[in-house]
Design an enzyme around this catalytic site. Structure first.
Site, mmCIF file in Angstrom:
data_model
loop_
_atom_site.group_PDB
_atom_site.id
_atom_site.type_symbol
_atom_site.label_atom_id
_atom_site.label_comp_id
_atom_site.label_asym_id
_atom_site.label_seq_id
_atom_site.Cartn_x
_atom_site.Cartn_y
_atom_site.Cartn_z
ATOM 1 N N ARG A 50 17.161 43.846 2.893
ATOM 2 C CA ARG A 50 17.340 43.812 1.437
ATOM 3 C C ARG A 50 17.937 45.131 0.950
ATOM 4 O O ARG A 50 18.807 45.165 0.079
ATOM 5 C CB ARG A 50 15.997 43.516 0.742
ATOM 6 C CG ARG A 50 16.086 43.604 -0.757
ATOM 7 C CD ARG A 50 14.936 42.999 -1.532
ATOM 8 N NE ARG A 50 13.656 42.967 -0.878
ATOM 9 C CZ ARG A 50 12.833 44.004 -0.733
ATOM 10 N NH1 ARG A 50 13.165 45.187 -1.191
ATOM 11 N NH2 ARG A 50 11.677 43.858 -0.115
ATOM 12 N N TYR A 102 30.666 33.214 -20.516
ATOM 13 C CA TYR A 102 30.150 32.118 -19.703
ATOM 14 C C TYR A 102 28.753 31.735 -20.227
ATOM 15 O O TYR A 102 27.939 32.618 -20.542
ATOM 16 C CB TYR A 102 30.098 32.577 -18.231
ATOM 17 C CG TYR A 102 29.348 31.634 -17.344
ATOM 18 C CD1 TYR A 102 29.748 30.313 -17.220
ATOM 19 C CD2 TYR A 102 28.229 32.056 -16.642
ATOM 20 C CE1 TYR A 102 29.049 29.430 -16.417
ATOM 21 C CE2 TYR A 102 27.529 31.184 -15.829
ATOM 22 C CZ TYR A 102 27.942 29.871 -15.720
ATOM 23 O OH TYR A 102 27.245 29.007 -14.943
ATOM 24 N N ASP A 176 33.258 41.475 -17.415
ATOM 25 C CA ASP A 176 33.230 40.399 -16.432
ATOM 26 C C ASP A 176 34.682 40.093 -16.057
ATOM 27 O O ASP A 176 35.446 39.572 -16.863
ATOM 28 C CB ASP A 176 32.543 39.167 -17.051
ATOM 29 C CG ASP A 176 32.350 38.047 -16.048
ATOM 30 O OD1 ASP A 176 33.184 37.930 -15.135
ATOM 31 O OD2 ASP A 176 31.378 37.274 -16.186
ATOM 32 N N LYS A 201 34.173 32.412 -7.509
ATOM 33 C CA LYS A 201 35.422 31.876 -8.052
ATOM 34 C C LYS A 201 36.631 32.347 -7.219
ATOM 35 O O LYS A 201 36.708 32.021 -6.064
ATOM 36 C CB LYS A 201 35.522 32.273 -9.525
ATOM 37 C CG LYS A 201 34.248 31.935 -10.342
ATOM 38 C CD LYS A 201 33.966 30.461 -10.329
ATOM 39 C CE LYS A 201 32.828 29.967 -11.177
ATOM 40 N NZ LYS A 201 31.540 30.612 -11.150
HETATM 41 C C1 PLP Z 1 33.088 34.292 -16.130
HETATM 42 C C2 PLP Z 1 31.857 33.967 -15.325
HETATM 43 N N1 PLP Z 1 30.929 34.916 -15.126
HETATM 44 C C3 PLP Z 1 29.807 34.666 -14.430
HETATM 45 C C4 PLP Z 1 29.553 33.414 -13.892
HETATM 46 C C5 PLP Z 1 28.298 33.171 -13.116
HETATM 47 O O1 PLP Z 1 28.561 33.187 -11.758
HETATM 48 P P1 PLP Z 1 27.730 32.380 -10.655
HETATM 49 O O2 PLP Z 1 27.948 30.920 -10.929
HETATM 50 O O3 PLP Z 1 28.311 32.822 -9.361
HETATM 51 O O4 PLP Z 1 26.308 32.749 -10.825
HETATM 52 C C6 PLP Z 1 30.501 32.392 -14.059
HETATM 53 C C7 PLP Z 1 30.258 31.058 -13.505
HETATM 54 O O5 PLP Z 1 30.938 30.098 -13.805
HETATM 55 C C8 PLP Z 1 31.692 32.667 -14.810
HETATM 56 O O6 PLP Z 1 32.625 31.735 -15.026
#
Ligand code: PLP
Length: 388
Positions: A50, A102, A176, A201
């Protein structure tokens, strides 16, 4: 001094790209939970999985280099990365979130951290004057989370301008960068303090691994996040770390093709008689197009659009043959979704409507298939969805 390599080369050779013990050109999957310690207080750099694992460490070094940050951190999901970053704040602080983040990011703040008196407020981060007024009047603001282009309407915020006023008010800027990746946009070089990613993604790129990343700019933030990563424990496991590194190697070629296909499809949709609205940062009349152009090397490959009322949205989804109706984005395969009932369903309807995520919005993550096949698929599904 060594010549600085271009990003396409860094994607393949950056970070720790080889195994120093064996010369293996693919970093091995060190599937170990614990590591032998030679005597009290002495080890070979690792103690417990970890806290540190060589495969994860190679990935973390790679993302730190790509984002031009001090340290990288790999997590079990994008949301685990964002959650861990939130531990930098304390009860009584307020976090600003840009309009259109998101849905899961909103949910962490609204349904979890609010219970610990860490508050949030939705702001229009694309409007710098309003933002400054908000900073001025509320001294509890300690952080701002910006997505640009934002999910799903692709609103653009000026990373440099946001970071500048945030710094003035001693507020941390968190960007992000999931939609762009460091191949197209590098927020830390524009003044942001932390970058987060859903590695699930574009970075992973094959819709086969759930993972998240964070990169810090300063040593102080790096030390704090290192502590929280281990203390909270939602780390990325070795095999998934390896999968993500494998995906990152081809990010450049995938992204180039994503961009080319998206530009083509955006034009197809814009000229389609069934489409009433389209959101795509590559159009020169898109709001804040110039800002996006200044801070990123491409428009990305997400297009959102609305069909006219005489088309049944569910019939459109049901009739797609190549394009997959599913959550997520950024995979080699084209993925299409309905944000208001899927990715953004956790945002209450009244807030969703206010920020423009209505029930007609369709989000299209353009894949790297043959663009004419994608065009054909869209056309035939739209035709079949027409109300007779
Ligand atoms: C812009 C964005 N940030 C964060 C996330 C969250 O990521 P995760 O699904 O890998 O937890 C997503 C998920 O769709 C996203 O589109």
């Amino acid at each position: 001094m060594k010549k600085q390599k271009k990003i396409s080369t860094q994607l393949i050779h950056g970070g720790i790209s080889e195994d120093k013990n064996t010369g293996a050109v693919s970093v091995p999957i060190y599937q170990a939970a614990t590591f032998r310690q030679t005597e009290l207080g002495k080890n070979k750099g690792y103690e417990y999985g970890r806290a540190g694992n060589p495969t994860r460490e190679a990935l973390e070094a790679l993302i730190a280099q790509l984002e031009e940050g001090e340290s990288g951190f790999a997590f079990a999901s994008g949301l685990a990365a964002i959650t861990t970053v939130m531990f930098l704040f304390k009860s009584g602080d307020k976090i600003l979130i840009s309009q259109n983040v998101y849905g899961g990011t909103f949910r962490i703040l609204n349904n979890i951290f609010a219970n610990f008196n860490l508050f949030y407020e939705i702001v229009d981060a694309s409007n710098i004057e309003t933002l400054e007024t908000v900073f001025k009047k509320d001294k509890s603001i300690a952080g701002i989370i910006v997505e640009t282009p934002a999910n799903p309407l692709l609103n653009i915020s000026d990373i440099e301008a946001v970071s500048q006023i945030a710094k003035k008010y001693k507020v941390l800027t968190i960007v992000d960068n999931t939609f762009m990746t460091p191949y197209l946009q590098k927020p830390l070089t524009l003044g942001a303090d932390i970058v987060v990613h859903s590695g699930t993604k574009y970075l992973g790129g094959h819709s086969d691994v759930i993972c998240g990343l964070a990169v810090t700019k300063s040593k102080v933030l790096s030390e704090k996040l290192k502590f929280y990563q281990n203390a909270a424990g939602s780390v990325l496991e070795p095999f998934d770390s390896w999968l993500l590194m494998r995906g990152i190697k081809t990010l450049g070629v995938r992204m180039d093709r994503h961009l080319e296909n998206a530009e083509y499809i955006a034009k197809v949709l814009r000229n389609h008689s069934a489409v009433s609205k389209i959101f795509y940062p590559g159009f020169s009349d898109f709001k804040n197009y110039e800002i996006h152009k200044k801070q990123a090397r491409g428009a990305g490959a997400i297009i959102s659009f609305e069909l006219k009322p005489k088309y049944r949205i569910n019939d459109f989804f049901r009739n797609l043959e190549t394009i997959i109706f599913a959550e997520s984005l950024g995979g080699v395969e084209s993925l299409i979704s309905h944000p208001s009932s899927m990715t953004h369903a956790s945002i209450p309807e009244n807030i969703r409507e206010k920020i423009g995520i209505n029930k007609n919005i369709i989000r299209f993550s353009v894949g790297i298939e043959d663009k004419n096949d994608l065009e054909y698929d869209l056309n035939q599904a739209i035709e079949k969805s027409k109300k007779r």
